[in-house]
Motif scaffolding. Structure first.
Motif, PDB file in Angstrom:
ATOM      1  N   ALA A  79      -5.654  42.906  -5.024  1.00 27.97           N
ATOM      2  CA  ALA A  79      -5.867  44.120  -5.817  1.00 27.97           C
ATOM      3  C   ALA A  79      -6.561  43.779  -7.136  1.00 27.97           C
ATOM      4  O   ALA A  79      -6.734  44.643  -7.990  1.00 27.97           O
ATOM      5  CB  ALA A  79      -4.528  44.814  -6.078  1.00 27.97           C
ATOM      6  N   GLY A  80      -6.908  42.484  -7.302  1.00 30.41           N
ATOM      7  CA  GLY A  80      -7.642  42.083  -8.499  1.00 30.41           C
ATOM      8  C   GLY A  80      -6.761  41.635  -9.651  1.00 30.41           C
ATOM      9  O   GLY A  80      -7.255  41.369 -10.744  1.00 30.41           O
ATOM     10  N   ASN A  81      -5.458  41.552  -9.408  1.00 31.85           N
ATOM     11  CA  ASN A  81      -4.562  41.103 -10.475  1.00 31.85           C
ATOM     12  C   ASN A  81      -4.456  39.580 -10.452  1.00 31.85           C
ATOM     13  O   ASN A  81      -4.404  38.971  -9.390  1.00 31.85           O
ATOM     14  CB  ASN A  81      -3.155  41.679 -10.269  1.00 31.85           C
ATOM     15  CG  ASN A  81      -3.156  43.190 -10.249  1.00 31.85           C
ATOM     16  OD1 ASN A  81      -3.553  43.823 -11.217  1.00 31.85           O
ATOM     17  ND2 ASN A  81      -2.747  43.778  -9.141  1.00 31.85           N
ATOM     18  N   SER A  82      -4.410  38.994 -11.629  1.00 37.30           N
ATOM     19  CA  SER A  82      -4.140  37.566 -11.688  1.00 37.30           C
ATOM     20  C   SER A  82      -3.468  37.265 -13.020  1.00 37.30           C
ATOM     21  O   SER A  82      -3.584  38.046 -13.967  1.00 37.30           O
ATOM     22  CB  SER A  82      -5.428  36.760 -11.556  1.00 37.30           C
ATOM     23  OG  SER A  82      -6.266  37.011 -12.656  1.00 37.30           O
ATOM     24  N   GLY A  83      -2.756  36.169 -13.065  1.00 35.65           N
ATOM     25  CA  GLY A  83      -2.096  35.833 -14.317  1.00 35.65           C
ATOM     26  C   GLY A  83      -1.204  34.625 -14.178  1.00 35.65           C
ATOM     27  O   GLY A  83      -1.001  34.104 -13.081  1.00 35.65           O
ATOM     28  N   ASP A  84      -0.696  34.198 -15.326  1.00 37.80           N
ATOM     29  CA  ASP A  84       0.212  33.058 -15.373  1.00 37.80           C
ATOM     30  C   ASP A  84       1.634  33.545 -15.541  1.00 37.80           C
ATOM     31  O   ASP A  84       1.890  34.548 -16.202  1.00 37.80           O
ATOM     32  CB  ASP A  84      -0.131  32.172 -16.574  1.00 37.80           C
ATOM     33  CG  ASP A  84      -1.375  31.343 -16.315  1.00 37.80           C
ATOM     34  OD1 ASP A  84      -1.676  31.085 -15.132  1.00 37.80           O
ATOM     35  OD2 ASP A  84      -2.039  30.965 -17.294  1.00 37.80           O
ATOM     36  N   LEU A  85       2.537  32.798 -14.943  1.00 38.84           N
ATOM     37  CA  LEU A  85       3.962  33.087 -15.094  1.00 38.84           C
ATOM     38  C   LEU A  85       4.567  31.876 -15.796  1.00 38.84           C
ATOM     39  O   LEU A  85       4.518  30.763 -15.278  1.00 38.84           O
ATOM     40  CB  LEU A  85       4.559  33.259 -13.700  1.00 38.84           C
ATOM     41  CG  LEU A  85       5.739  34.192 -13.504  1.00 38.84           C
ATOM     42  CD1 LEU A  85       5.398  35.599 -13.946  1.00 38.84           C
ATOM     43  CD2 LEU A  85       6.147  34.199 -12.039  1.00 38.84           C
ATOM     44  N   ASN A  86       5.105  32.115 -16.996  1.00 38.73           N
ATOM     45  CA  ASN A  86       5.704  31.042 -17.787  1.00 38.73           C
ATOM     46  C   ASN A  86       7.206  31.271 -17.902  1.00 38.73           C
ATOM     47  O   ASN A  86       7.690  32.344 -17.547  1.00 38.73           O
ATOM     48  CB  ASN A  86       5.021  31.004 -19.155  1.00 38.73           C
ATOM     49  CG  ASN A  86       3.576  30.524 -19.044  1.00 38.73           C
ATOM     50  OD1 ASN A  86       3.318  29.437 -18.533  1.00 38.73           O
ATOM     51  ND2 ASN A  86       2.640  31.362 -19.464  1.00 38.73           N
ATOM     52  N   PRO A  87       7.966  30.274 -18.396  1.00 40.35           N
ATOM     53  CA  PRO A  87       9.423  30.425 -18.431  1.00 40.35           C
ATOM     54  C   PRO A  87       9.865  31.729 -19.100  1.00 40.35           C
ATOM     55  O   PRO A  87       9.406  32.062 -20.192  1.00 40.35           O
ATOM     56  CB  PRO A  87       9.878  29.203 -19.222  1.00 40.35           C
ATOM     57  CG  PRO A  87       8.853  28.171 -18.877  1.00 40.35           C
ATOM     58  CD  PRO A  87       7.547  28.928 -18.818  1.00 40.35           C
ATOM     59  N   GLY A  88      10.742  32.464 -18.414  1.00 39.85           N
ATOM     60  CA  GLY A  88      11.263  33.725 -18.933  1.00 39.85           C
ATOM     61  C   GLY A  88      10.468  34.942 -18.487  1.00 39.85           C
ATOM     62  O   GLY A  88      10.924  36.072 -18.645  1.00 39.85           O
ATOM     63  N   ASP A  89       9.270  34.725 -17.931  1.00 40.04           N
ATOM     64  CA  ASP A  89       8.421  35.849 -17.513  1.00 40.04           C
ATOM     65  C   ASP A  89       8.859  36.383 -16.150  1.00 40.04           C
ATOM     66  O   ASP A  89       9.414  35.646 -15.333  1.00 40.04           O
ATOM     67  CB  ASP A  89       6.955  35.423 -17.387  1.00 40.04           C
ATOM     68  CG  ASP A  89       6.335  34.966 -18.706  1.00 40.04           C
ATOM     69  OD1 ASP A  89       6.979  35.120 -19.753  1.00 40.04           O
ATOM     70  OD2 ASP A  89       5.197  34.452 -18.664  1.00 40.04           O
ATOM     71  N   VAL A  90       8.542  37.652 -15.902  1.00 37.71           N
ATOM     72  CA  VAL A  90       8.848  38.281 -14.620  1.00 37.71           C
ATOM     73  C   VAL A  90       7.579  38.929 -14.060  1.00 37.71           C
ATOM     74  O   VAL A  90       6.847  39.599 -14.783  1.00 37.71           O
ATOM     75  CB  VAL A  90       9.934  39.367 -14.777  1.00 37.71           C
ATOM     76  CG1 VAL A  90      10.106  40.171 -13.483  1.00 37.71           C
ATOM     77  CG2 VAL A  90      11.268  38.743 -15.174  1.00 37.71           C
ATOM     78  N   GLN A  91       7.353  38.717 -12.765  1.00 39.48           N
ATOM     79  CA  GLN A  91       6.290  39.452 -12.078  1.00 39.48           C
ATOM     80  C   GLN A  91       6.962  40.336 -11.030  1.00 39.48           C
ATOM     81  O   GLN A  91       7.644  39.834 -10.138  1.00 39.48           O
ATOM     82  CB  GLN A  91       5.324  38.493 -11.392  1.00 39.48           C
ATOM     83  CG  GLN A  91       4.185  39.215 -10.700  1.00 39.48           C
ATOM     84  CD  GLN A  91       3.605  38.406  -9.548  1.00 39.48           C
ATOM     85  OE1 GLN A  91       3.758  38.744  -8.401  1.00 39.48           O
ATOM     86  NE2 GLN A  91       2.949  37.311  -9.894  1.00 39.48           N
ATOM     87  N   TRP A  92       6.802  41.649 -11.194  1.00 38.48           N
ATOM     88  CA  TRP A  92       7.394  42.607 -10.246  1.00 38.48           C
ATOM     89  C   TRP A  92       6.239  43.178  -9.438  1.00 38.48           C
ATOM     90  O   TRP A  92       5.502  44.029  -9.908  1.00 38.48           O
ATOM     91  CB  TRP A  92       8.154  43.698 -10.997  1.00 38.48           C
ATOM     92  CG  TRP A  92       9.143  44.429 -10.137  1.00 38.48           C
ATOM     93  CD1 TRP A  92       8.853  45.257  -9.095  1.00 38.48           C
ATOM     94  CD2 TRP A  92      10.567  44.381 -10.242  1.00 38.48           C
ATOM     95  NE1 TRP A  92      10.027  45.719  -8.536  1.00 38.48           N
ATOM     96  CE2 TRP A  92      11.092  45.206  -9.219  1.00 38.48           C
ATOM     97  CE3 TRP A  92      11.467  43.732 -11.098  1.00 38.48           C
ATOM     98  CZ2 TRP A  92      12.462  45.398  -9.031  1.00 38.48           C
ATOM     99  CZ3 TRP A  92      12.828  43.918 -10.913  1.00 38.48           C
ATOM    100  CH2 TRP A  92      13.306  44.748  -9.885  1.00 38.48           C
ATOM    101  N   MET A  93       6.066  42.668  -8.223  1.00 40.13           N
ATOM    102  CA  MET A  93       4.899  43.015  -7.412  1.00 40.13           C
ATOM    103  C   MET A  93       5.328  43.931  -6.263  1.00 40.13           C
ATOM    104  O   MET A  93       6.114  43.549  -5.415  1.00 40.13           O
ATOM    105  CB  MET A  93       4.283  41.726  -6.875  1.00 40.13           C
ATOM    106  CG  MET A  93       2.829  41.834  -6.498  1.00 40.13           C
ATOM    107  SD  MET A  93       2.512  42.339  -4.821  1.00 40.13           S
ATOM    108  CE  MET A  93       3.204  41.024  -3.875  1.00 40.13           C
ATOM    109  N   THR A  94       4.825  45.150  -6.286  1.00 45.13           N
ATOM    110  CA  THR A  94       5.118  46.101  -5.219  1.00 45.13           C
ATOM    111  C   THR A  94       3.985  46.009  -4.210  1.00 45.13           C
ATOM    112  O   THR A  94       2.877  46.458  -4.484  1.00 45.13           O
ATOM    113  CB  THR A  94       5.216  47.531  -5.800  1.00 45.13           C
ATOM    114  OG1 THR A  94       6.160  47.529  -6.885  1.00 45.13           O
ATOM    115  CG2 THR A  94       5.650  48.531  -4.746  1.00 45.13           C
TER     116      THR A  94
END
Ligand code: MN
Length: 279
Positions: A79-94
């Motif tokens: 869907a064109g999303n990208s990013g970094d996940l660092n300590p404490g971060d949340v990615q909620w992907m539906t």
């Protein structure tokens, strides 16, 4: 009515994705609606060149929620999303009707290694929302509310739902509770629950007692019905997740990364993926 610790599900260590180790409660998919899976990724310390993740793969019909405690991951999706996940971060992907994504260690983890620790849970979607457009919420740690009890013995990070009078910022399709909690030895916390929700507790440090029954590191505790649960940290303190949500009471048809209601819908998902029309 207070909830009790009705049963304790042990965890197995399994290999996932490109071969990374996870602790996974046995028979998770049939345990407690709306949760389909709970993986504790690591903790593991990688050497240089050892870190592995999950290269490009599809999902349809549910949500994947990643919460990182240590290390670094990078993701990119169709869907064109990208990013970094660092300590404490949340990615909620539906995923909804379909997403193809990759979940990999960040370049510096690949190159130099380091500690990786986190969680991925799968949250089912109701039949009416399974084919919704994909949605993606990438929430940095600083935007996720935290709360501490007045006496300082109980700490909570409120990823979804509410704890210690603090509400989450993440928008969920169905009402979900997802709390990371740390308690000092002997501390007690009474958590209010929706009476008609299923609630479970996953311990990943120390031990926590619920109505006189202990839940130890690596145990998933399924709670009886009720509108509150009283948690007491034992002598080593306790660190755990509280997860709650509604009983969907719909048939589940599951094949790898697709979770639908009927086998026909699964065949359709596989066909759409093979035709390149899933996402
Ligand atoms: Mn995935």
């Amino acid at each position: 009515m207070k909830r009790t610790l009705e049963s304790i599900v042990p965890t197995n260590t399994v290999l996932e994705g490109g071969g990374f180790k996870v602790r996974r409660p046995a028979a998770m998919g049939r345990l407690m609606s709306p949760f389909l899976l709970l993986d504790e990724m690591g903790p593991v310390v990688y050497g240089p060149g050892e870190a592995v993740g999950a290269p490009s793969h599809p999902h349809r019909g549910f949500e994947t929620v990643t919460y990182l405690l240590a290390g670094g991951m990078q993701h990119a999706d169709s869907a064109g999303n990208s990013g970094d996940l660092n300590p404490g971060d949340v990615q909620w992907m539906t995923a909804g009707r379909g997403v193809i994504h990759s979940e990999l260690p960040q370049d510096h983890m690949m190159e130099h290694g380091g500690k990786m620790h986190g969680f991925q849970i799968w949250v089912n979607l109701p039949a009416k929302d399974k084919m919704m457009p994909p949605r993606y919420q990438d929430i940095p740690s600083k935007d996720i509310p935290e709360a501490t009890s007045e006496d300082g013995t109980v700490w909570a990070k409120v990823i979804a739902g509410e704890a210690l009078g603090t509400s989450a910022v993440i928008d969920t399709v169905i009402p979900i509770t997802y709390i990371h909690m740390k308690m000092q030895p002997g501390a007690t916390y009474a958590h209010a629950c929706e009476a008609d929700h299923n609630v479970m507790v996953y311990a990943f440090g120390g031990s926590v007692a619920i109505e006189g029954r202990s839940l130890h590191d690596g145990g998933l505790g399924l709670l009886s019905p009720g509108d509150s649960v009283e948690l007491t940290a034992e002598e080593d303190g306790a660190e755990f997740l509280i997860l709650g949500g509604p009983e969907l009471d719909e048939p589940i048809a599951r094949y790898g990364p697709f979770v639908m209601n009927t086998r026909q819908e699964i065949y359709q998902a596989v066909e759409d993926y093979n035709n390149g029309t899933l996402a």
